[in-house]
Structures are given as C-alpha cells and as structure tokens.
Write a protein that holds these residues in place. Structure first.
Motif, PDB file in Angstrom:
ATOM      1  N   THR A 157      49.559  38.404  43.629  1.00 51.77           N
ATOM      2  CA  THR A 157      50.934  37.933  43.610  1.00 51.77           C
ATOM      3  C   THR A 157      51.250  37.361  42.239  1.00 51.77           C
ATOM      4  N   ARG A 159      52.796  34.422  39.782  1.00 52.20           N
ATOM      5  CA  ARG A 159      52.707  32.958  39.863  1.00 52.20           C
ATOM      6  C   ARG A 159      53.936  32.303  40.511  1.00 52.20           C
ATOM      7  N   ASN A 161      55.596  33.077  43.006  1.00 49.07           N
ATOM      8  CA  ASN A 161      55.533  33.120  44.468  1.00 49.07           C
ATOM      9  C   ASN A 161      54.737  31.962  45.063  1.00 49.07           C
ATOM     10  N   LEU A 162      53.984  31.252  44.244  1.00 48.58           N
ATOM     11  CA  LEU A 162      53.209  30.111  44.719  1.00 48.58           C
ATOM     12  C   LEU A 162      53.915  28.781  44.446  1.00 48.58           C
ATOM     13  N   HIS A 166      58.457  27.632  48.260  1.00 49.04           N
ATOM     14  CA  HIS A 166      58.241  28.788  49.134  1.00 49.04           C
ATOM     15  C   HIS A 166      57.313  28.487  50.313  1.00 49.04           C
ATOM     16  N   TRP A 167      56.751  27.275  50.372  1.00 53.92           N
ATOM     17  CA  TRP A 167      55.703  26.969  51.357  1.00 53.92           C
ATOM     18  C   TRP A 167      56.073  25.746  52.188  1.00 53.92           C
ATOM     19  N   THR A 171      52.832  23.203  49.423  1.00 55.28           N
ATOM     20  CA  THR A 171      51.596  23.633  48.764  1.00 55.28           C
ATOM     21  C   THR A 171      51.105  24.919  49.403  1.00 55.28           C
ATOM     22  N   PRO A 172      50.903  25.985  48.643  1.00 56.96           N
ATOM     23  CA  PRO A 172      50.378  27.218  49.246  1.00 56.96           C
ATOM     24  C   PRO A 172      48.928  27.039  49.667  1.00 56.96           C
ATOM     25  N   PHE A 175      44.540  30.096  47.978  1.00 58.08           N
ATOM     26  CA  PHE A 175      44.169  31.461  47.617  1.00 58.08           C
ATOM     27  C   PHE A 175      43.534  31.497  46.230  1.00 58.08           C
ATOM     28  N   ARG A 177      44.254  33.545  43.226  1.00 64.55           N
ATOM     29  CA  ARG A 177      45.348  34.426  42.815  1.00 64.55           C
ATOM     30  C   ARG A 177      44.891  35.429  41.762  1.00 64.55           C
ATOM     31  N   ILE A 254      49.280  33.681  56.189  1.00 60.08           N
ATOM     32  CA  ILE A 254      50.261  33.678  55.103  1.00 60.08           C
ATOM     33  C   ILE A 254      51.676  33.480  55.668  1.00 60.08           C
ATOM     34  N   LEU A 258      54.468  30.178  55.076  1.00 56.62           N
ATOM     35  CA  LEU A 258      55.670  30.347  54.264  1.00 56.62           C
ATOM     36  C   LEU A 258      56.822  29.516  54.816  1.00 56.62           C
TER      37      LEU A 258
END
Length: 259
Positions: A157, A159, A161-162, A166-167, A171-172, A175, A177, A254, A258
């Motif tokens: 993905t 950067r 997207n983290l 978005h989470w 905090t995602p 992962f 990455r 995932i 989200l």
C-alpha cells in the motif's frame, strides 16, 4: 466465446505488448502529463494501446473496449463482453527504467471478469486466470498466503493509506508496509503469496485492477472495494471505491479496522 479462448488471446496480446514496450524502455521515451492531474503517459503507452486495440478488436469485433489510453465510448455498455486494458500500468516506473511496469488485460461479462492476464515483460512474468480455472504464474499454479494475523502481515500500500483518519482507532494494525508501482502487479503479488495483502483507499480505475482482481481471487484471496463490496466491472463510471485483497481472515482484520 469460451474463457480459455479469450485467455489464449490475451496471453498472445500481452506478450506482443511486452515486445513493443521493451523497445522504448530505458531509451528515454517521449513522455508528458495528461490533463487534470491524471498522471504521465509516454509514446510507449500509446503504441501498446494502438496495437492492442487493433489486434484484440480484430479478433473479437463484437466486444466492447475500455482502456486508460482511449477516450471512453458508452457503446461498450451495450456489448455482452468488453476488454478492459491498461497498456502500461506503472508508467512512472516505466519512465524511471524500473522493472515493475505491467500490461493488464481482462475480459468482462455481466460485471464479472472472465479471463485475465498481467504481464511484466522486463521480468518475463505472466500471471493469468479464468473465472473457472486456477491462477498461474508462467503456467505454474499460485496461491495466496493464507496469513490470518494483521500484526505479522506484509501489506502492499502507499503510505497515505496508513494515515490515522483511515482507521477506527487512529492507528492502523502493525503491518509491514511495502510498495510496488503497478496496482495490477500488487494484486498478483498477493495471488502469488509473496505479500499477504494489498490496499488502496482512493477511487481506483477498472483498468488498473480488473485483471489482477480475478487472478487474486482465483488464487484464494478475497477482493472487494474498501466498503467490502464485490466490484462490478465495465460500469458506466469505471472506478471502484478503493480495493482490498487478502486471504479471508486477514481481509476481515483489515476491513474491520478501517474507519
């Protein structure tokens, strides 16, 4: 037309596309930016597109046509099947002389992808699938990783997207990455099990993902848009609301995390 016949046609066309692209690769092809911030294009993109449009159209004159490098024509919406093509996916990588550009070719019928090829000519790596067959790399079957835990997963993905917004908790999941320029190849790397998942949260053009979607699914991954919906192809507005591809347990992790 049987999907296997279409797959053979796409395979031949993809290899021919590779021959054209490699004539320009690392030879400073002419390039320019498309209007509206749509990214770069090169003379190689257009040469590959012209060949594919002519050859695939001659072989299947009743199929519609959707390509990144051809003005869209609503005639395709009335056709039973349509080609969905990205002549060069990863044009920036192509311009930079990187090996990670790909040709992405698919056939859509009633919203489904029935045959798909993604070919990386600089690596001589050809991924392929039909909707009833197994996914392959250079003729050998491939499978997604089966990874279940997000904390140990490798995620392809970009950067942004983290970013926290978005989470759900800001905090995602932890992962590992990684990134590759071609969306089509990212999907195939998930299919191959070299990476566990891929994620894009931005609206995503069909030509970038159509072929890779089928290949990843036939390798055992779940592929949806960011909201968890199956992607219907050859749509009037040919963009998906992002894309998630991962083995089912990891897809659940995932999607559940989200915002």
């Amino acid at each position: 037309m049987p999907a296997n016949d279409d797959l053979a046609l796409l395979t031949e066309a993809a290899r021919a596309a590779g021959e054209i692209a490699l004539r320009y690769w690392r030879k400073r092809p002419e390039s320019w930016d498309k209007p509206g911030g749509a990214g770069p294009v090169t003379e190689a993109d257009l040469a590959v597109n012209a060949m594919l449009h002519a050859d695939l159209g001659a072989a299947r004159p009743d199929y519609g046509w959707l390509s990144e490098e051809t003005p869209d024509d609503s005639v395709r919406l009335g056709r039973g099947r349509s080609f969905i093509v990205d002549p060069i996916d990863g044009t920036r990588a192509f311009i930079e002389g990187d090996e990670s550009f790909a040709h992405s070719l698919a056939v859509a019928e009633a919203g489904r992808i029935t045959a798909a090829v993604v070919y990386l000519p600089a690596r001589d790596a050809l991924y392929a699938a039909t909707e009833t067959g197994e996914a392959t790399l250079n003729g050998r079957p491939i499978r997604a990783s089966g990874r279940a835990e997000a904390g140990r997963a490798t995620l392809l993905t970009s950067r942004p997207n983290l970013a926290p917004e978005h989470w759900k908790d800001g905090t995602p999941p932890p992962f590992r990455r990684a990134f590759r320029a071609s969306l089509a190849w990212r999907l195939c790397l998930v299919a191959e099990g070299r990476f566990d998942a891929m994620l894009s949260l931005r609206p995503t053009w069909e030509w970038d993902i159509a072929a890779g979607d089928l290949i990843a699914r036939r390798a055992g991954a779940r592929v949806t848009d960011r909201a968890g919906r199956a992607i219907a192809y050859n749509a009037a507005e040919p963009r998906a609301e992002g894309i998630i591809a991962a083995p089912e347990p990891l897809w659940q992790a995932i999607r559940g995390a989200l915002a």
